[in-house]
Scaffold this motif. Structure first.
Motif, PDB file in Angstrom:
ATOM      1  N   GLU A 244       0.981  -1.058   0.064  1.00  0.00           N
ATOM      2  CA  GLU A 244       0.015   0.202  -0.109  1.00  0.00           C
ATOM      3  C   GLU A 244       0.905   1.503   0.157  1.00  0.00           C
ATOM      4  OE1 GLU A 244      -3.216   0.181   2.846  1.00  0.00           O
ATOM      5  OE2 GLU A 244      -3.436  -2.242   2.650  1.00  0.00           O
ATOM      6  N   ASP A 245       1.937   1.188   0.798  1.00  0.00           N
ATOM      7  CA  ASP A 245       2.951   2.406   0.650  1.00  0.00           C
ATOM      8  C   ASP A 245       4.212   2.082  -0.069  1.00  0.00           C
ATOM      9  OD1 ASP A 245       3.846   0.572   2.537  1.00  0.00           O
ATOM     10  OD2 ASP A 245       4.156   1.510   4.154  1.00  0.00           O
ATOM     11  N   ASP A 246       4.164   1.134  -1.122  1.00  0.00           N
ATOM     12  CA  ASP A 246       5.231   0.818  -1.846  1.00  0.00           C
ATOM     13  C   ASP A 246       6.277   0.340  -1.336  1.00  0.00           C
ATOM     14  OD1 ASP A 246       4.107   1.382  -4.418  1.00  0.00           O
ATOM     15  OD2 ASP A 246       4.325   3.488  -4.215  1.00  0.00           O
ATOM     16  N   SER A 247       6.360  -0.227  -0.056  1.00  0.00           N
ATOM     17  CA  SER A 247       7.330  -0.733   0.837  1.00  0.00           C
ATOM     18  C   SER A 247       7.767  -1.949   0.306  1.00  0.00           C
ATOM     19  CB  SER A 247       7.078  -0.426   2.326  1.00  0.00           C
ATOM     20  OG  SER A 247       5.848  -1.249   2.642  1.00  0.00           O
ATOM     21  N   GLY A 248       6.937  -2.720  -0.365  1.00  0.00           N
ATOM     22  CA  GLY A 248       7.407  -3.920  -0.701  1.00  0.00           C
ATOM     23  C   GLY A 248       7.232  -5.339  -0.026  1.00  0.00           C
ATOM     24  N   LEU A 249       8.072  -6.261  -0.372  1.00  0.00           N
ATOM     25  CA  LEU A 249       8.072  -7.631  -0.010  1.00  0.00           C
ATOM     26  C   LEU A 249       7.991  -7.874   1.459  1.00  0.00           C
ATOM     27  CD1 LEU A 249       8.653 -10.480  -2.167  1.00  0.00           C
ATOM     28  CD2 LEU A 249       9.315 -10.795   0.321  1.00  0.00           C
ATOM     29  N   PHE A 250       9.326  -7.453   2.066  1.00  0.00           N
ATOM     30  CA  PHE A 250       9.341  -7.948   3.322  1.00  0.00           C
ATOM     31  C   PHE A 250       8.264  -7.197   4.472  1.00  0.00           C
ATOM     32  CE2 PHE A 250      11.657  -7.742   7.485  1.00  0.00           C
ATOM     33  CZ  PHE A 250      11.893  -8.889   7.448  1.00  0.00           C
ATOM     34  N   MET A 251       7.886  -5.940   4.042  1.00  0.00           N
ATOM     35  CA  MET A 251       6.873  -5.135   4.948  1.00  0.00           C
ATOM     36  C   MET A 251       5.720  -6.049   4.840  1.00  0.00           C
ATOM     37  SD  MET A 251       8.511  -2.972   6.400  1.00  0.00           S
ATOM     38  CE  MET A 251       7.173  -2.781   7.566  1.00  0.00           C
ATOM     39  N   LYS A 252       5.264  -6.513   3.629  1.00  0.00           N
ATOM     40  CA  LYS A 252       3.928  -7.306   3.305  1.00  0.00           C
ATOM     41  C   LYS A 252       4.181  -8.669   4.354  1.00  0.00           C
ATOM     42  CE  LYS A 252       1.338  -6.728  -0.870  1.00  0.00           C
ATOM     43  NZ  LYS A 252       0.685  -7.254  -1.746  1.00  0.00           N
ATOM     44  N   TYR A 253       5.273  -9.209   4.199  1.00  0.00           N
ATOM     45  CA  TYR A 253       5.673 -10.482   5.021  1.00  0.00           C
ATOM     46  C   TYR A 253       5.414 -10.051   6.557  1.00  0.00           C
ATOM     47  CZ  TYR A 253       8.069 -14.005   7.216  1.00  0.00           C
ATOM     48  OH  TYR A 253       8.477 -15.196   8.039  1.00  0.00           O
ATOM     49  N   LEU A 254       5.766  -8.769   6.887  1.00  0.00           N
ATOM     50  CA  LEU A 254       5.764  -8.843   8.245  1.00  0.00           C
ATOM     51  C   LEU A 254       4.435  -8.349   8.890  1.00  0.00           C
ATOM     52  CD1 LEU A 254       8.850  -6.471   9.013  1.00  0.00           C
ATOM     53  CD2 LEU A 254       8.496  -8.857   9.956  1.00  0.00           C
ATOM     54  N   ARG A 255       3.568  -7.707   7.873  1.00  0.00           N
ATOM     55  CA  ARG A 255       2.448  -7.091   8.348  1.00  0.00           C
ATOM     56  C   ARG A 255       1.283  -8.262   7.911  1.00  0.00           C
ATOM     57  NH1 ARG A 255       3.119  -1.631   4.649  1.00  0.00           N
ATOM     58  NH2 ARG A 255       3.914  -0.434   6.148  1.00  0.00           N
TER      59      ARG A 255
END
Lengths: 604, 604
Positions: free
Chosen positions: A445-456
Motif C-alpha cells: 500500500e505504501d510501496d514498501s514492498g515484499l518484506f513489509m508485506k511479510y511482516l504485516r
C-alpha cells in the motif's frame, strides 16, 4: 581540537548513557536520543521484545526497566564507523543477570537507533569452545554410563518419570531450531511432531518446491550449511538436513506424535497436555500420555491451519479439489484443465509445475499481488546482509541478524521504499509484460514492498523464479476478478466467465496461527492471546493500532507460559535464542519482570 | 640499509626461486636450499607424495618435475614472520594444471623446509561459495526433475547402467571422507560398507570407547563439528555424526554390502569387482553385482585384519576368547577372571571397562609400551596446532594441517624428543608409580614418543585416560613377560606363572593393511604393492631402508589404479583431498606423470 573518531564518539555516548542510567537520570538519558529515535530491546531490559519510539517512550521504558536490569559495562566492540552522517558502533554491556550486545547509530551526536539484545545468562552460558564438555570422564568410574546409555535412558524417562520443562508443539523448522537452543541451555524439552520423520513438513510439499530465500539467510544455529550448499535449497534436501540436525543436536523429538489437547492448570502453574505417540515409544506400542510441562510453545507453523474459502457449490464440484498444502505434483494432470485460485508464492509454483507437466492451467487472481524477481530481490533487498559478498565483507550470520534486528519496524517502510523503487526501474520491462497480460500488480500500500508485506500479513507476494514468464506470455492463462460460485465442472466468475476445471487448487493461504490455540486449548484462550503476527500498520490484513513489534511472537503472551515460535528460517534462528533464554531464566528462577506486556486488540 | 622484513625476505626468495625454475636452472634453484633442507611436495609437482632431502635430491626432483609442472606465480600469502632465526611465510603458486599453496622456512636466507601442495585443479574447482549451485533452475523447464528424483535416479543407475569411476572399499571414516571429497569434485564413486548403517564401525566397538584424539584434530572436511562438540567424542556419537555426514554429503554409499573379490583387467584398464549387496538394493532383493570401476581404493581401515597370535593350547581353552575388536562390554564378567593380553590403547580401555564392571582383571604385557597422559599430550604435543587456543591464534584446521604437513618426517623425531622429555619431567610421579607396579615403559627407541610410533608402526602406545591408575595401584593386575601356552583354564607364562581365566581378550592388534589386498585381489598383487604404512626408520616393526613418506598411503602404488586411504581423522581429512585430486585429474585426462614411484622393500 580535531573531530573525535567514530569509535571515540560512540564510546563517549555509551559512557554518558551508562552514567545517566547509574544515577537513575532517565530524563537525562532519554535526552541523548534524537527527535526521531528508537530503542529496541530484545529481552535484556524488558524481558520482552519491545521498541520504544521517541524520547518519551524511551524515558518511560528506561525508568521502568533499569532499576531491575542494573545495566553496566557499556563497551565499544571493535571500531566505530561513520557514513552519510550516521555514526555507528557495536557494543557489549551487562545487566544483573545477563550479558548483552548492541548496536548504536548516532546522528548529530544524538541516538537515532539503539538496539540492546540479550546474548547469554550469567552462570548459565552454553557449554561451548573452551567450556565444551570433555566427552569422556577421565579416570575410572565403576558403573559409569556411556553416552549411548545416557541417551537411551533419557528416551525412557523424559515425559515419563521426568516431566519436560517445556513442551514444543510441532517439529518443523521452528520446533527443531528452538529445540536445539533449549538443548544447549540444558532446558528439558520434548518436541512433538505428527510426521514419522523430522523434515517431513518440507518433504510433504509439492515436488518442485525450493526455498525462496537464499542459503545465507537460512543457516540454522550452531551448524551452518557447508560452503557448497545450493543458493535455494530443494525441499527434500532441506528436509534431510533438518532430520540430520535433529539427530546431531540430540533433541528429544517425538515423531508420529500429536498433541490432542492442552489445558493450563492455574493451581499447579503448569500445563496438562494430552499427547498421542503412535510410533517409537519406549514400550514399542502406541501410547497416550499426559504431560505436565511448565511451558507450552506453539511451533505449529506461522501459516496455521490451511484456509479454504467458502463459495457456493464447492460441495457439488465433480472434479478434484485440493488446498495448496495438499498438492504434490502435476504429473497426473497432463492435458487436463486445472484452475489454481490464488496468486502468491504457492499458486505460482503450482501453476508452473502443472504447466511443466503439460496441464492446461488457469490462475485466478482475486486481488493485486506483489511480484519481485528472485535475482533482483537477492541483489537489492538481501545482498548487503545475506550474500557471499556480505560474508566477504565480514558480515557473518550473527552480525547480519543483529543489523537486521537493529532497524525499528516503524522506520523500516521508509527504508524499504527506495529499494522497491529501484526494483521497479531495474525490472520495468518485466513488470510491463505482466501488466500487459492483465496481471494486477502492487508494491504494498505504501510501496514498501515484499518484506513489509511479510511482516504485516505474511502474504500477498510472489518471489519470481520463473512462473511470471508463463503468466506474462499466456502459457498459464490468467483470469482476474471475483469468483461467483463453483459449478459441477468448473468455476463461474462474477463477470460471467466460466472456467472449466478437472482440478481446482485452492492456493488460498492459511488461517491465523492462533487457530492452533483454539484447536488444542480452547477458544477463550485463543481470544485471550489474540492475533499473532503483524505490526498494527493499519494496512490490509494488519489492522491498527500500531504495536511496534510482531504480535505475540517469541515473547510473553496474555496467557501465562504460552509462547509462539515461528517465522522463516532467519527469524527462527535469531528469535529462538530469545525464547530459549526467556525459558531458561524462568527455569532457573531468575527475576524476569516483563515490561509492557502487549494488550490484545484483535482476536485473530 | 635496514634489514628486509620477513615478508620481503620470503617474497624475494620466492621470486628468485621462480626465476631459476623458469630458466630451468635447477642447480641454481637447489643452491637456494641449506645444507640440511627438505622439499616436501604433495602432488602438485610430483603427482606423488614425496620429500626430497638435501640439495642433490631437490635438484633431481626439480629437474624431473618442473618441465611438466610449469610452476609460476609464486606469491607470498599474508605476512611473513620471524622467530628463533627461522623466517617463515605462506605462499600460493600455480602449475600448468593446478593451484597450490605452500609454506617456506628460511634459515640464514636459505630454505630449510619447503612445502608445496596441490589445492585445486584449474577448471575443475569445487563448486562452493560464489560458485555454489543455484539449487533451483529458475525459469520453466518441462519435464524437469527435482533434487529427490535425481537422487533416486542415481541410486538406480550408478553401479548398474553407469559404472563408478572409483570404487571405495570400506565405508568407515576413511571411505566416507574420501567419498565426500570425490562427490564435491564430481567423481562418480560407490562406497561399499559391510555394516547396515554408516558409523557402525565405531558403534560396534567396546562400550566405553571414546576417541583418543581431541575434537580440533578430528573435524571432517566441509562440515566442522559444532562448537559444543565434546573434546573426546564417544564412539556412538561419532558413529551418528558419520551417518549424518554420509547423508548430507549425498554419498553413493552401499550399506550391508561387501566386496567378495577384485581383479585388475589389464586389457580394459579397469577393475572387475564382485560385490554382494544384502539390503537397500534398487530391486529390494539381495544382489550380486560385477562392477567395473577404473580405480579401486582400499579404505578398509589401517588396522587391517584382526591379528590373533598363535599359542599352543588356544583351541583347548574352556572359557571364552575374543579379539579386542570383538569385545563389547565387561557387564557380564562381574566377579569373574579375565586376562587381557596386550598393553596398548584397546588393552587399557578394555581392562578399565572390565574393572569398572567388577571383573577380576589381569593385563599381560609382553613388551614395553609408551604411555602418554591424555591431558599432557593435548597440551604439549597437539596444543599448538589443535586446541581452542590455536583456533584463537588464527590457526584453523586447514592451516594446522598444512603446518603439520610441512614438517618433514626425517626432521620430525628431533623435534619430538624435547616434547617427550618435557612430558617425562611433568609426569615424573605418574611414570614412577607405573614403573613401581612393574609396568615396562618406553618413549620409543629414540625417545621420540607417541606420534613417531604411530607413523612408524601404528602401535605400541597408550594415551592414558585413566586405566594407568588402575595398573599402578594393582586394581588391574599386571603380569609382564612371554606367554608359554594357553591351558584349559588360563594362561601359562614362560616364567611358570599360571593366570586363571574365564575370558581371554587378545588385544593383540591388527595385521597389515595389505592383508586386504591379498584377501580381495590376490597374494601376488599384495606382494607387488608391498608393505603399507611406516617410514623405513629402521626401528621395531618399521624396517629400513628409509623411505621418507608413509608407504603406499594416499599415492600411486606399484599396482596400477590401486590406492590406499586411511589413518586417523586428521590424516583422512588432509590426505583425502590429495587422493581425490589425483583421481579427478586422471578422470579428466590431465597429465599426471608420477615422479619416483616408491619401490617395494617389504612384502607386508
Amino acid at each position: 581540537m580535531p573531530p573525535a573518531s567514530p569509535s571515540a564518539t560512540v564510546q563517549q555516548w555509551l559512557d554518558d548513557f551508562g552514567r545517566a542510567l547509574a544515577r537513575a537520570d532517565f530524563a537525562g538519558a532519554a535526552s541523548m536520543f534524537g527527535d526521531e529515535s528508537y530503542w529496541r530491546d530484545l529481552v535484556s531490559f524488558t524481558w520482552n521484545i519491545k521498541t520504544a519510539e521517541g524520547r518519551e517512550q524511551i524515558r518511560d521504558m528506561l525508568a521502568a526497566t533499569v532499576p531491575n536490569a542494573q545495566p553496566s559495562a557499556w563497551m565499544l566492540l571493535g571500531e566505530g564507523s561513520e557514513a552519510g552522517g550516521v555514526t555507528e558502533g557495536w557494543f557489549t554491556f551487562e545487566t544483573g543477570t545477563s550479558r548483552g550486545k548492541g548496536l548504536l547509530r548516532l546522528i548529530g551526536g544524538k541516538a537515532w537507533t539503539l538496539l540492546t539484545t540479550i546474548q547469554e545468562l550469567k552462570g548459565f552460558e552454553e557449554k561451548k569452545r573452551e567450556m565444551r564438555p570433555k566427552g569422556v570422564e577421565h579416570g575410572v568410574h565403576p558403573g559409569r554410563k556411556s553416552w549411548l546409555e545416557e541417551k537411551q535412558d533419557r528416551a525412557k524417562t523424559l515425559g515419563y518419570t521426568e516431566q519436560p520443562y517445556a513442551l514444543v508443539l510441532g517439529g518443523g523448522q521452528a520446533g527443531i531450531i528452538l529445540g536445539a537452543r533449549l538443548k544447549k541451555l540444558g532446558v528439558p524439552a520434548v518436541i512433538v511432531e505428527k510426521n514419522p520423520r523430522a523434515g517431513d513438513s518440507w518433504r510433504n510439499r509439492y515436488k518442485s518446491l525450493c526455498l525462496h530465500d537464499p542459503v545465507w539467510y537460512d543457516h540454522l544455529p550452531y551448524l551452518p550449511f557447508p560452503e557448497d550448499w545450493p543458493v535455494f535449497s530443494p525441499k527434500d534436501k532441506i528436509g534431510d538436513w533438518l532430520e540430520m540436525y535433529t539427530k546431531v543436536m540430540e533433541l528429544d523429538y517425538w515423531t508420529s506424535s500429536e498433541c490432542k489437547s492442552a489445558k493450563w492448570d492455574d493451581a499447579k502453574q503448569e500445563w496438562e497436555v494430552l499427547v498421542e505417540r503412535k510410533a517409537d515409544t519406549p514400550s514399542g506400542a502406541p501410547e497416550t500420555l499426559t504431560l505436565r510441562p511448565k511451558h507450552l510453545v506453539f511451533a505449529t507453523g506461522m501459516s496455521g491451519v490451511p484456509s479454504l474459502p467458502k463459495y457456493p457449490g464447492m460441495e457439488d464440484f465433480k472434479g478434484q479439489q485440493a488446498h495448496s498444502s495438499g498438492f504434490r505434483t502435476g504429473v497426473e494432470w497432463k492435458g487436463r484443465k486445472v484452475v489454481v485460485v490464488g496468486s502468491n508464492n504457492s499458486a505460482h509454483d503450482i501453476c508452473a509445475d502443472l504447466w511443466e507437466n503439460g496441464a492446461d492451467v488457469t490462475m485466478v487472481q482475486r486481488s493485486t499481488t506483489h511480484v519481485a524477481r528472485s535475482d533482483t530481490l537477492m541483489d537489492l533487498a538481501l545482498g548487503g546482509l545475506y550474500s557471499e559478498a556480505a560474508v566477504k565483507n565480514g558480515i557473518d550470520t550473527d552480525k547480519a541478524d543483529l543489523i537486521f534486528a537493529s532497524l525499528p519496524y516503524k522506520a523500516l517502510p521508509a527504508l524499504q521504499v527506495p529499494v522497491y523503487q529501484q526494483m521497479k526501474e531495474r525490472d520495468a520491462e518485466f513488470y510491463k509484460k505482466l501488466e500487459r497480460a492483465g496481471f494486477l500488480l502492487d508494491f504494498g500500500e505504501d510501496d514498501s514492498g515484499l518484506f513489509m508485506k511479510y511482516l504485516r500479513r505474511g502474504s500477498g507476494y510472489y518471489i519470481d523464479v520463473g512462473a511470471s514468464e508463463l503468466v506474462a506470455d499466456g502459457r498459464v492463462k490468467l483470469k482476474t476478478g471475483a469468483i461467483e460460485r463453483v459449478e459441477a465442472d468448473g468455476l463461474l466468475m462474477a463477470d460471467g466467465t466460466k472456467l472449466p476445471a478437472d482440478l481446482i487448487v485452492w492456493a488460498t493461504g492459511y488461517g491465523s496461527m492462533n487457530g492452533w490455540i483454539a484447536k488444542l486449548v480452547d477458544q477463550a484462550t485463543a481470544d485471550k492471546v489474540g492475533k499473532c503476527w503483524g505490526l498494527g500498520s493499519g494496512t490490509k490484513k494488519d489492522p491498527g493500532p500500531w504495536e511496534g513489534e510482531l504480535r505475540n511472537m517469541w515473547k510473553p503472551t496474555q496467557q501465562k507460559n504460552l509462547w509462539m515460535q515461528g517465522g522463516n528460517l532467519h527469524q527462527n534462528r535469531h528469535y529462538s535464542l530469545l525464547v530459549a533464554l526467556q525459558l531458561k531464566a524462568r527455569m532457573e528462577g531468575l527475576p524476569t519482570p516483563v515490561y509492557a506486556l502487549a494488550p490484545v486488540h484483535h482476536k485473530a
